[in-house]
Each structure stands twice: as C-alpha cells, then as structure tokens.
Design a protein around this motif. Structure first.
Motif, short mmCIF file in Angstrom:
data_model
loop_
_atom_site.label_atom_id
_atom_site.label_comp_id
_atom_site.label_asym_id
_atom_site.label_seq_id
_atom_site.Cartn_x
_atom_site.Cartn_y
_atom_site.Cartn_z
N CYS A 179 0.86 -1.18 0.00
CA CYS A 179 0.00 0.00 0.00
C CYS A 179 0.90 1.23 0.00
O CYS A 179 1.93 1.27 0.68
CB CYS A 179 -0.96 0.00 1.19
N ILE A 180 0.52 2.20 -0.80
CA ILE A 180 1.25 3.47 -0.90
C ILE A 180 0.29 4.56 -0.45
O ILE A 180 -0.71 4.83 -1.13
CB ILE A 180 1.74 3.73 -2.34
N ASP A 181 0.58 5.14 0.70
CA ASP A 181 -0.34 6.11 1.31
C ASP A 181 0.21 7.53 1.17
O ASP A 181 1.41 7.74 1.10
CB ASP A 181 -0.54 5.76 2.79
N LEU B 170 0.56 -4.46 2.37
CA LEU B 170 -0.88 -4.30 2.50
C LEU B 170 -1.40 -5.34 3.48
O LEU B 170 -1.43 -6.53 3.18
CB LEU B 170 -1.56 -4.45 1.13
N LYS B 171 -1.79 -4.89 4.67
CA LYS B 171 -2.29 -5.79 5.71
C LYS B 171 -3.71 -6.25 5.35
O LYS B 171 -4.49 -5.48 4.77
CB LYS B 171 -2.32 -5.09 7.07
N PRO B 172 -4.07 -7.48 5.69
CA PRO B 172 -5.42 -7.98 5.37
C PRO B 172 -6.53 -7.08 5.92
O PRO B 172 -7.54 -6.86 5.25
CB PRO B 172 -5.44 -9.36 6.02
N ILE B 173 -6.33 -6.55 7.13
CA ILE B 173 -7.38 -5.73 7.72
C ILE B 173 -7.53 -4.41 6.97
O ILE B 173 -8.64 -3.87 6.84
CB ILE B 173 -7.09 -5.50 9.22
N ILE B 174 -6.42 -3.88 6.43
CA ILE B 174 -6.51 -2.66 5.64
C ILE B 174 -7.23 -2.96 4.32
O ILE B 174 -8.06 -2.18 3.85
CB ILE B 174 -5.12 -2.07 5.36
N LYS B 175 -6.92 -4.11 3.74
CA LYS B 175 -7.59 -4.50 2.49
C LYS B 175 -9.09 -4.64 2.70
O LYS B 175 -9.90 -4.23 1.86
CB LYS B 175 -6.99 -5.80 1.97
N GLN B 176 -9.48 -5.21 3.85
CA GLN B 176 -10.90 -5.30 4.17
C GLN B 176 -11.53 -3.92 4.22
O GLN B 176 -12.62 -3.69 3.69
CB GLN B 176 -11.08 -5.99 5.53
#
Length: 339
Positions: free
Chosen positions: A133-135, A208-214
């Motif tokens: 993820c690029i924030d 990219l963490k799974p919880i962020i993807k959710q």
C-alpha cells in the motif's frame, strides 16, 4: 564494506565456513541468498506454505550458524538473510523447505531456540505477500498516471487501484499488486529507501495488511473507539487455538490482561505470545489507533487488527496499554468473563 561494529570473530567464522563448505551466498537487493534452487535441484519449486519467517536474530549472527541449524530439520530449497549496507543482518530471515511438513517441524522445534545465550529466535509461518500500500497520494492523482510511473520504478507490477486513505484526510492510498513476493519486496525496498515523492507528495509504503484491504473494499469492520478486535473472523480462529477450557475463575484485574493471556498460552503449551504494535493515527480527542499483530508460536498464523486506546493518567506506556487492550479482547473472544 564491513562495519567496524561487526563481531570480527563471527565474520571470520562465516568466511571460513563458506570456504570449507563451498556454499554460494549471493547478496542482492538488501538480502543475502543461498539456493532458490540449491545445487542439484531438479523439479518444481516447493509449494506455498513451505517457508518460515525467522525473527529476533542477533545482528552479528550469520549463515554459518543459521543454515546448519535450519538444515537440521530438513533440506533447504532457499535461505534469505536480510542485510544492512554495513554488513550486519537486519534481524530477520526466511527459510524455505522442500515441503510444508518440514516448515511445520521447524516452527515446532526451533521457535524460541537460543541461537546464542539469552537470544531466543522467533520462528513462524511465512506468507507470500505480494501486495503493497502506498499512502499519502494527492486526491487528484489518477490510476492512468500512477501506473506508468510505478512500472518504470518497480518491475513485476500487476495492477493498482486507488482508494480514499483511511489514515490521511484528503489523500489517497494505492493498493499495488506484484507478480511475486520477491518482486513486491524489491519494490518496497526501492520505494522506501528512495524516499520517493510521487507527483510532489511524500509517500508512505508498507505491506498491504489484510485488515486494511478489508477496510478498502468496504468489508464491515467494527470500530469501537475504546478497544476492539477489528475482524470478527478471529472468533472462529481463536477458538481453535486453545484445545481445553479456560481457567477463568482466577482472572486478574484489567491491568494485567497481558500476563493472564501469557499464563493461558503457557498452560496450553502454545508458547508466549509475541506482540507487534504500531501507532497509526491520533484523533482530535487524543485517542490513539494502533495496528497490532500477535504471533502465538504453536499456532501457524498470526492475528492482526486495529484497536483504539484512550489517554489516561496511569502512566503506562502507550504500546503497553495497546498490548493489554489486545490481550483483553482476545480473552473476551475466547469466551472468558473479564472483571
């Protein structure tokens, strides 16, 4: 070049071991690698789930100690030690076996093994992460503009998608997928070490963490501003961790939830939980949002999520408060009454 801080005896032992064994170590992109495949290998690469993550390695311990240790469990297909430019290791490595069975045995046998006196290592299942993820990207940035820039900077790019950032107001977060874990790891290294500014914006790059993807894909995630487990799916998973009933009648006070969780894991012979926490947000009321990951040594996968903690006058360090809050929620999910 080797740093002056390098343990010269360990350095000499590594060089002697390489010479005596004839083993080939190749250093590239911040890691030193053996195998992948090893000499004499014929056939397909090992299946997913054959690799373990090794953490908490003393920085002056090298392959002459690590490779023979992990080879004692089974034949290695690949071993990767993450390195600094000064010649110290970065404290973690990956060992890939020929099959999943050897990987499970390595976790069972070598987690908490003292590689040197007072230095137990962490060994757990490695997942083939291929997404970053690029924030911090500008709200005006379009995918059609970002894609060619990333393709030029990071080979192996498969796809990108832009989302409103859950962490920064008026900013975007890019979900970026690569063809392999190796391509994603190289991309992460290049983007982080380059301190890149994309379209004039200072960016933050992470896995990219799974919880962020959710969260990005609008999967319902509870968001209690006091404390929470962000993924309700943990309930079914956690209930499988403890094979026996919880001893809840002697539950301690709220402030010692971490100690109580450690006790339960010890009683069920699961090993001491290892906590990783990172503060990712502070709101106007001063509440802190922490990302957490908990590794239970005898359980093959970690537990991740987010919690909010409130400021209080207890004097307890913020990360310790976060760990206690996570431990409390784990105990609640396990069905243990808390006082």
């Amino acid at each position: 070049m080797w740093s002056e801080r390098i343990n010269q005896a360990n350095k000499a032992a590594l060089l002697t071991w390489v010479k005596e064994t004839g083993i080939q170590l190749v250093q590239i992109n911040g890691q030193r690698k053996y195998g992948g495949p090893p000499p004499g290998w014929a056939g397909y690469a090992p299946p997913s789930g054959s690799e373990v993550f090794i953490g908490k390695i003393p920085q002056d311990i090298y392959e002459d100690k690590l490779i023979p240790l992990f080879q004692s469990v089974g034949r290695l297909y690949e071993f990767r030690l993450m390195m600094t430019f000064s010649g110290l290791n970065r404290g973690f490595a990956y060992a890939k076996y020929m099959n999943r069975r050897n990987a499970r045995e390595a976790i069972a046998l070598l987690n908490n093994f003292e590689i040197q006196s007072g230095s137990p290592i962490l060994v757990c299942r490695s997942t083939d992460k291929c997404e970053l993820c690029i924030d911090g990207l500008a709200p005006s940035l379009k995918e059609c503009h970002l894609l060619p820039m990333l393709q030029e900077l990071t080979p192996g790019l498969l796809s990108i998608s832009l989302h409103p950032s859950p962490f920064r107001k008026q900013r975007q977060l890019a979900e970026v997928k690569y063809v392999s874990h190796q391509a994603a790891a190289i991309a992460k290294k290049n983007l982080v070490e380059g301190s890149l500014c994309l379209c004039g914006d200072q960016i933050e790059v992470d896995w990219l963490k799974p919880i962020i993807k959710q969260e990005l894909h609008n999967v319902s995630v509870p968001d209690d501003p006091e404390t929470l487990l962000s993924s309700c799916s943990h309930r079914g998973v956690l209930s499988q961790v403890f094979s026996g009933p919880m001893d809840c009648h002697m539950l301690p006070a709220r402030g010692s939830m971490l100690d109580y969780l450690n006790l339960q894991c010890e009683q069920h012979q699961l090993g001491s939980p290892v906590f990783f926490t990172k503060c990712v947000q502070r709101n106007r009321e001063g509440q802190l949002r922490f990302w957490y990951q908990v590794v239970i040594p005898k359980y093959p996968s970690p537990f991740s999520g987010y919690i909010w903690i409130k400021p209080d006058p207890s004097g307890l360090e913020d990360h310790e408060k976060a760990k206690n809050a996570v431990a409390l929620q784990l105990l609640k999910v396990l069905g243990c009454p808390v006082v």
